[in-house]
Design an enzyme around this catalytic site. Structure first.
Site, PDB file in Angstrom:
ATOM      1  N   GLU A   1       0.932  -1.268   0.005  1.00  0.00           N
ATOM      2  CA  GLU A   1      -0.003  -0.016  -0.050  1.00  0.00           C
ATOM      3  C   GLU A   1       0.769   1.061  -0.086  1.00  0.00           C
ATOM      4  OE1 GLU A   1      -2.154  -0.382   3.699  1.00  0.00           O
ATOM      5  OE2 GLU A   1      -3.745  -1.489   2.824  1.00  0.00           O
TER       6      GLU A   1
ATOM      7  N   LYS B   1       2.353   4.491   1.550  1.00  0.00           N
ATOM      8  CA  LYS B   1       2.446   5.130   2.730  1.00  0.00           C
ATOM      9  C   LYS B   1       1.985   6.573   2.764  1.00  0.00           C
ATOM     10  CE  LYS B   1       5.741   4.983   6.727  1.00  0.00           C
ATOM     11  NZ  LYS B   1       5.401   6.199   7.207  1.00  0.00           N
TER      12      LYS B   1
ATOM     13  N   ASP C   1       1.764   9.979   3.994  1.00  0.00           N
ATOM     14  CA  ASP C   1       2.578  10.992   4.860  1.00  0.00           C
ATOM     15  C   ASP C   1       1.498  12.072   5.651  1.00  0.00           C
ATOM     16  OD1 ASP C   1       4.783  12.029   6.147  1.00  0.00           O
ATOM     17  OD2 ASP C   1       5.442  12.927   4.548  1.00  0.00           O
TER      18      ASP C   1
ATOM     19  N   TYR D   1      -6.925   2.077   6.776  1.00  0.00           N
ATOM     20  CA  TYR D   1      -6.147   0.820   6.506  1.00  0.00           C
ATOM     21  C   TYR D   1      -5.992  -0.294   7.204  1.00  0.00           C
ATOM     22  CZ  TYR D   1      -2.596   3.823   8.761  1.00  0.00           C
ATOM     23  OH  TYR D   1      -1.935   4.608   9.408  1.00  0.00           O
TER      24      TYR D   1
ATOM     25  N   LYS E   1      11.025   2.699   2.763  1.00  0.00           N
ATOM     26  CA  LYS E   1      11.210   4.391   2.397  1.00  0.00           C
ATOM     27  C   LYS E   1      11.843   4.733   1.137  1.00  0.00           C
ATOM     28  CE  LYS E   1       9.834   6.347   6.228  1.00  0.00           C
ATOM     29  NZ  LYS E   1      10.467   7.380   6.852  1.00  0.00           N
TER      30      LYS E   1
ATOM     31  N   CYS F   1      18.924  44.836  11.777  1.00  0.00           N
ATOM     32  CA  CYS F   1      18.171  44.602  10.516  1.00  0.00           C
ATOM     33  C   CYS F   1      19.221  44.669   9.429  1.00  0.00           C
ATOM     34  CB  CYS F   1      16.956  45.405  10.424  1.00  0.00           C
ATOM     35  SG  CYS F   1      16.120  45.386   8.800  1.00  0.00           S
TER      36      CYS F   1
ATOM     37  N   CYS G   1      17.616  47.963   7.444  1.00  0.00           N
ATOM     38  CA  CYS G   1      17.927  49.203   7.848  1.00  0.00           C
ATOM     39  C   CYS G   1      18.636  49.470   9.095  1.00  0.00           C
ATOM     40  CB  CYS G   1      16.207  49.802   8.208  1.00  0.00           C
ATOM     41  SG  CYS G   1      15.611  48.752   9.605  1.00  0.00           S
TER      42      CYS G   1
ATOM     43  N   CYS H   1      12.700  42.505  12.711  1.00  0.00           N
ATOM     44  CA  CYS H   1      13.125  43.937  12.657  1.00  0.00           C
ATOM     45  C   CYS H   1      12.075  44.750  13.407  1.00  0.00           C
ATOM     46  CB  CYS H   1      13.451  44.348  11.302  1.00  0.00           C
ATOM     47  SG  CYS H   1      13.600  46.211  11.004  1.00  0.00           S
TER      48      CYS H   1
ATOM     49  N   CYS I   1      11.256  50.380   8.357  1.00  0.00           N
ATOM     50  CA  CYS I   1      12.047  49.601   7.843  1.00  0.00           C
ATOM     51  C   CYS I   1      11.563  49.427   6.249  1.00  0.00           C
ATOM     52  CB  CYS I   1      12.323  48.072   8.165  1.00  0.00           C
ATOM     53  SG  CYS I   1      13.359  46.984   7.401  1.00  0.00           S
TER      54      CYS I   1
HETATM   55  S1  IVH Z   1      -0.168   0.120   8.665  1.00  0.00           S
HETATM   56  C1  IVH Z   1       0.814  -1.704  13.160  1.00  0.00           C
HETATM   57  N1  IVH Z   1      -0.443   1.377   6.418  1.00  0.00           N
HETATM   58  O1  IVH Z   1       3.038   4.990   9.078  1.00  0.00           O
HETATM   59  C2  IVH Z   1       0.931  -0.690  12.319  1.00  0.00           C
HETATM   60  N2  IVH Z   1       0.842   2.544   8.352  1.00  0.00           N
HETATM   61  O2  IVH Z   1       5.721   4.641  10.241  1.00  0.00           O
HETATM   62  C3  IVH Z   1       0.062  -0.458  11.415  1.00  0.00           C
HETATM   63  N3  IVH Z   1       1.241   4.888   7.624  1.00  0.00           N
HETATM   64  O3  IVH Z   1       2.079   4.750  12.322  1.00  0.00           O
HETATM   65  C4  IVH Z   1       0.418   0.742  10.362  1.00  0.00           C
HETATM   66  N4  IVH Z   1       0.475   4.853   5.549  1.00  0.00           N
HETATM   67  O4  IVH Z   1       0.888   6.216  10.868  1.00  0.00           O
HETATM   68  C5  IVH Z   1       0.053   1.432   7.727  1.00  0.00           C
HETATM   69  N5  IVH Z   1      -0.736   2.339   4.410  1.00  0.00           N
HETATM   70  C6  IVH Z   1      -0.418   2.386   5.712  1.00  0.00           C
HETATM   71  C7  IVH Z   1      -0.098   3.515   6.093  1.00  0.00           C
HETATM   72  C8  IVH Z   1       0.778   3.483   7.376  1.00  0.00           C
HETATM   73  C9  IVH Z   1       0.944   5.440   6.509  1.00  0.00           C
HETATM   74  C10 IVH Z   1       1.834   5.402   8.842  1.00  0.00           C
HETATM   75  C11 IVH Z   1       1.007   5.034  10.224  1.00  0.00           C
HETATM   76  C12 IVH Z   1       2.152   4.469  11.216  1.00  0.00           C
HETATM   77  C13 IVH Z   1       3.584   5.033  10.413  1.00  0.00           C
HETATM   78  C14 IVH Z   1       4.710   3.969  10.577  1.00  0.00           C
END
Ligand code: IVH
Length: 664
Positions: free
Chosen positions: A112, A114, A116, A238, A328, A422, A425, A446, A451
């Site tokens: 899936e 990840k 942010d 998720y 990552k 500054c 000025c 400042c 200014c």
């Molecule tokens: S599963 C038991 N799925 O990434 C932990 N986490 O670095 C289950 N995150 O704390 C997490 N996308 O906040 C999972 N598709 C995804 C995610 C995801 C983002 C975050 C989540 C987690 C952090 C860990």
């Protein structure tokens, strides 16, 4: 059930359906106008019968009151984190490790995006959203229910109430919702939302967020849900937390996602099924190619076992599951030489250090400048002039210097001394804490309001398209006008003569004339543009419009106290205080008087005198005679407090006559 109640139920269900179509499926079924009509009908019904406005009504998403602080809530099941991997080798090791834990078993993996953002837990009791929390330390989080309710893609009530994964639905509809369902996912700010929010913050003189995750976290930690409601937050679910009393439990991750989807939740737009490390590598590479087109920022891929039974067998460490890992992606980085550090002074006096770089190509463009954030950042990273530095551009974010390449240090690099006055000025600077939450004073400002850099910035802002919209009043002209001494504040614009402007360098008579025509036309602009143009801290265009809707004139705005200002929708305490503080400064008072003399429009076309809310809203009463247990003034006060009006005589507009004894 009476007919009002029946209509209410019908409207609630219809609006919920449209919210789901719009916010979860991104497939609106009706126009915004039709939606507004339904929504207002619901609002009117609930005004007339307040008992219908139950907490899960679509009208109750934004509660009116800011909180003092968040309550802590223990998680019924810990919210764990994930271990990270950064290479294919590490990923293969992980797959081998899990295979050793589950010898002889066929493993199926899910990949899936990840996301942010910020992890949240949402709680549903018998199908109704009753609370939500942040991850916190994994054991206890903050109760952010009021903020989460403002996110339209979080259903306040589960949609399909069968309580079982897709398949033949069983049992009675209503009783089939799990007694308790906890779902977990990520709240995020879309890339577009992040850009927009930062642009607004910049225009309002506020510090910009460094990345979408900080922006999402900063938004969810706001104590005032009305501010949160303005932030374009969204959610993807998720996972599950604690579940009780579900008719049937999903056995695999993909089934669980399908179940969540059927219940009305947004789930990841795309997942991959993989059966080997090679397939995982291919999926991760494909995700890397498509992730730029996803609406949210992604910093990696999450790899998890599909089977829940296998997950249980693999188990957990104290921090993270053994059956899942995050891969990552490397942020796009480049190395280049730091030639110099310049310090820019903004409209609010903030001093921002900027890295002047040897130009370098990074993520689609050539970069020659990058932010160094503030003095503390330079010191903590020990960034020196002449250093080779790593710069990074994560997604849409402004490039930043992230590190020094220490092995490349020659010893000839020089420490940077942050200016103590500054750079524009020469005035005193101070690290005054900003009004912003979290701005504890890392920014030097400042202190000289005259200014030239600040005056220039204010002038440019006043002329900007979103403010007074004066064509030609950009950076170049602002600089010339200030340098030549013709303009010291925005009011000076209105006494400029053609010859003066035309006499400026590289300024023909025609451009000068155009500019002055624009200046003259700006006198008629609506109040909100003027309010925004003044550059009051926290008063961005959105807030300025809200003030324009709530007040008839500039004087009404500026003569109001914090209490009156916060009565205006979308105006919180911080904003109100900023307005009051601005108006308290005698320089600003003088500026307003000069603008008045110059003939600027101070009236608001947006002004909408608000009919008061309450059960007696828009009803007119006439009181007559002696009332049995209230004085007439007391009765009038009660009617007004309930939103009604009291008039002295009966007319066509009278709804009720309250007749006491000896009535006329
Ligand atoms: S599963 C038991 N799925 O990434 C932990 N986490 O670095 C289950 N995150 O704390 C997490 N996308 O906040 C999972 N598709 C995804 C995610 C995801 C983002 C975050 C989540 C987690 C952090 C860990």
């Amino acid at each position: 059930m009476n007919s009002t109640q029946a209509r209410h139920t019908q409207l609630v269900e219809e609006i919920r359906r449209h919210d789901h179509a719009y916010y979860v499926l991104a497939q609106p079924a009706i126009s915004d106008r039709e939606y507004d009509r339904l929504y207002h009908e619901l609002l009117d019904l609930e005004k007339a019968c307040p008992q219908l406005a139950t907490p899960d009504s679509p009208t109750q998403r934004v509660s009116g009151r800011p909180l003092k602080e968040f309550n802590s809530v223990p998680h019924r099941q810990p919210m764990l984190s994930l271990d990270n991997t950064y290479s294919q080798e590490e990923l293969r090791e992980f797959v081998n490790r899990v295979q050793r834990l589950l010898p002889g078993e066929n493993l199926e993996w899910i990949v899936e995006p990840k996301i942010d953002g910020l992890a949240v837990n949402l709680r549903y009791e018998r199908g109704v959203f009753t609370g939500g929390a942040t991850r916190g330390d994994g054991t206890t989080g903050d109760d952010i229910t009021a903020n989460l309710k403002t996110i339209r893609s979080i259903p306040t009530r589960l949609q399909s109430r069968t309580g079982v994964p897709p398949g033949p639905a069983g049992g009675d509809r209503r009783d089939a919702s799990p007694a308790l369902l906890e779902v977990r996912g990520e709240v995020y700010l879309s890339k577009a939302g992040f850009e927009k929010l930062n642009a607004e913050r910049k225009a309002a003189g506020e510090e910009e967020f460094a990345n979408p995750r900080n922006a999402a976290a900063g938004s969810l930690k706001q104590l005032d849900p009305r501010i949160v409601a303005k932030r374009p937050l969204d959610v993807v679910l998720y996972g599950l937390g604690h579940v009780e009393g579900a008719a049937q439990a999903p056995e695999q991750h993909d089934q669980m996602l399908a179940w969540l989807k059927a219940l009305g939740f947004r789930t990841p737009e795309r997942i991959w099924h993989c059966r080997s490390a090679d397939e995982l590598v291919a999926a991760i590479e494909e995700l890397d190619r498509v992730r730029r087109s996803l609406p949210y920022e992604t910093d990696g891929a999450v790899i998890k076992l599909n089977s829940f039974a296998q997950r249980e067998a693999a188990g957990f460490t104290s921090k993270a599951p053994r059956w899942a890992i995050a891969y990552k992606y490397a942020a796009e980085q480049a190395e280049t030489r730091l030639k110099a550090i310049t310090v820019q002074v903004g409209r609010t006096g903030a001093l921002t250090p900027v890295a002047e770089l040897e130009p370098v190509f990074l993520a689609g463009s050539t970069i020659s400048r990058a932010t160094l954030h503030n003095e503390d950042y330079i010191r903590q990273k020990d960034i020196r002039l002449g250093d080779m530095v790593t710069i990074e551009k994560a997604g849409e974010v402004i490039p930043a210097v992230v590190d020094v390449v220490l092995p490349k240090r020659t010893g000839k690099e020089e420490s940077f001394r942050f200016p103590t006055t500054c750079p524009e000025c020469g005035s005193k600077v101070a690290r005054a804490p900003g009004l912003d939450e979290g701005d504890e004073g890392v920014v030097w400002r400042c202190l000289n309001p005259d200014c030239p850099a600040q005056v220039r910035g204010r002038l440019e802002h006043w002329c900007a398209r979103g403010a007074m919209d004066i064509e030609g009043g950009g950076e170049v002209l602002a600089r010339q006008l200030v340098q030549s001494g013709l303009v010291r504040d925005v009011a000076d614009l209105y006494s400029l003569k053609l010859a003066e402007v035309a006499g400026l360098e590289r300024m023909g008579e025609k451009s000068a004339r155009n500019f002055l025509e624009g200046v003259a036309a700006s006198k008629q602009r609506d109040l909100w543009r003027l309010l925004f143009g003044l550059g009051i801290l926290h008063v961005g265009a959105g807030v300025a419009k809200a003030l324009g809707r709530g007040f008839a004139t500039l004087d009404d705005v500026l003569n109001s106290g914090v209490d009156q200002l916060t009565e205006c929708e979308d105006v919180g305490e911080v904003i109100a205080q900023s307005v009051v503080q601005w108006q308290g400064d005698s320089r600003n008072q003088k500026l307003i008087e000069r603008l008045r003399k110059a003939g600027l429009n101070f009236n608001s076309q947006l002004y909408q005198p608000q009919a008061k809310a309450g059960p007696l809203a828009s009803k007119t009463f006439v009181l007559t005679g002696t009332l049995p247990n209230l004085k007439r003034e007391e009765a009038a006060a009660k009617i007004e407090a309930a939103g009604g009006k009291v008039s002295g005589s009966v007319s066509k507009k009278t709804d009720y006559v309250v007749a006491g004894t000896e009535a006329g």
